[in-house]
Design an enzyme around this catalytic site. Structure first.
Site, short mmCIF file in Angstrom:
data_model
loop_
_atom_site.label_atom_id
_atom_site.label_comp_id
_atom_site.label_asym_id
_atom_site.label_seq_id
_atom_site.Cartn_x
_atom_site.Cartn_y
_atom_site.Cartn_z
NE ARG A 41 -4.28 -1.47 0.18
CZ ARG A 41 -4.31 -2.51 -0.83
NH1 ARG A 41 -3.68 -2.67 -1.73
NH2 ARG A 41 -5.59 -3.11 -0.82
CD GLU B 230 -2.46 3.45 -5.08
OE1 GLU B 230 -3.48 3.02 -5.82
OE2 GLU B 230 -1.63 2.63 -4.68
CG HIS C 40 -2.70 -0.48 -6.89
ND1 HIS C 40 -3.29 0.07 -5.75
CD2 HIS C 40 -2.78 -1.74 -6.68
CE1 HIS C 40 -3.48 -0.78 -4.77
NE2 HIS C 40 -3.30 -2.03 -5.40
C1 DGY Z 1 -5.27 -5.91 -3.37
O1 DGY Z 1 -6.07 -7.02 -3.64
O2 DGY Z 1 -5.40 -5.53 -2.09
C2 DGY Z 1 -4.60 -5.33 -4.29
O3 DGY Z 1 -4.05 -4.29 -3.94
C3 DGY Z 1 -5.41 -5.31 -5.37
O4 DGY Z 1 -5.53 -6.64 -5.89
#
Ligand code: DGY
Length: 330
Positions: A238, A267, A286
């Site tokens: 993240r 983001e 992402h």
């Molecule tokens: C998640 O699943 O948490 C990712 O960041 C996106 O697939």
């Protein structure tokens, strides 16, 4: 009996929608951009369940907009966009999609590691700009991956798969996690160390932990100051785990060697972010779980959680199973 109503906050792959069509009355948000907050608050008023994405904030206000909302099914393994204590307090089970995206995410993390170590983006830009005149002894020299030390922050499913990939490149693997996993250590030749040791000894530092209050800006100026000057930071977890201002300073000043980010804070990354001006900072939007097959499996898992939730059954993959002891919304 009428079908339960559900809101799906984006056009998820057909594999998931097909599971839902016979069972529920579907309202799908088909725009590329997420539904605005006001739309979510309106939609939630009339539904029994919702499939949310990591871009949709599911907080107490959303949950209180409709006392009949029985399930939140998050189309992601991460769930920092959902206020879990608020959901549990209201008897709402929250689902996520663990497992199916582990390998795909680790694949991308290792891709970023290799691309930044070997300066792939700079090399592509160099060729396209017509700068390739001849073979040069020092032209675009990068770092070796084989034999280097990889430091993994967060040794869960994805962190372990990153280690497995590193084993194939004969890397030394260190990891930092609050929980020791002796079995995985043995299987993956990984060594548990404290965070300072990991930062000090790693050539590559790859982040695979959840975003929590404890991990927010875990990698900041103080952390970068402990790293090797050649170290490369990889983040597929993240964005806010890495402080973007401190990262810029560390990269610009040569305090660390490079960064490769699948996730950023915020983001999308603003186009005027100074990080976008740096040749040693590789950024992708992402996409770590973005393979066709994996996104389809995520859709099926999110649909299965949603269906169970609107039926009052236990979610197959539930983030807050404690909700069942407390009693779920009827
Ligand atoms: C998640 O699943 O948490 C990712 O960041 C996106 O697939």
């Amino acid at each position: 009996m009428s079908k339960p109503h559900v809101f799906v906050a984006r056009l998820i792959p057909e594999e998931g929608l097909a599971m839902l069509r016979d069972v529920v009355a579907l309202d799908v948000w088909e725009d590329e951009l997420p539904p605005p907050r006001q739309v979510i608050l309106e939609k939630v008023r009339t539904v029994d369940g919702i499939i949310s994405l990591l871009t949709d904030k599911m907080d107490a206000e959303v949950m209180d907009a409709n006392p009949r909302l029985r399930v939140i099914s998050n189309y992601a393994v991460g769930f920092d966009n959902v206020d879990i204590p608020a959901a549990t307090a209201r008897g709402i089970p929250v689902g996520n999609t663990p497992g199916v995206l582990t390998d795909t995410t680790a694949d991308l993390a290792f891709t970023l590691l290799m691309a930044s170590a070997r300066r792939i983006q700079e090399s592509i830009d160099y060729v396209r700009a017509g700068k390739w005149k001849t073979w040069g002894p020092k032209l675009l020299t990068g770092q070796d991956i084989h034999g280097a030390t990889l430091g993994i922050i967060g040794f869960g499913r994805i962190g372990q798969e990153m280690a497995r990939r590193a084993n194939g490149f004969r890397m030394r693997v260190l990891y930092y996690d609050l929980n020791r996993n002796v079995e995985a250590e043995k299987a993956l030749s990984a060594t548990l160390v404290d965070l300072d040791t990991l930062l000090r000894e790693s050539d590559f530092v790859s982040v695979h932990t959840n975003l929590t209050d404890a991990t927010r800006h875990l990698l900041d100026a103080r952390a970068f100051a402990k790293m090797k000057r050649t170290a490369i930071v990889i983040n597929t977890a993240r964005g806010p785990i890495v402080d973007p201002n401190d990262l810029y300073d560390a990269l610009k000043s040569g305090r660390i060697g490079g960064a490769a980010l699948d996730v950023t804070e915020p983001e999308p990354i603003p186009l005027d972010s100074p990080l976008l001006t740096l040749p040693n900072c590789l950024i992708v939007p992402h996409i770590a779980s973005a393979s066709v097959a994996t996104r389809a499996k995520m859709a099926q898992m999110a649909a299965a959680n949603l269906i169970a939730g609107v039926r009052g059954q236990r979610l197959p993959t539930c983030v807050n199973p404690e909700v069942y002891a407390r009693g779920i919304r009827q």
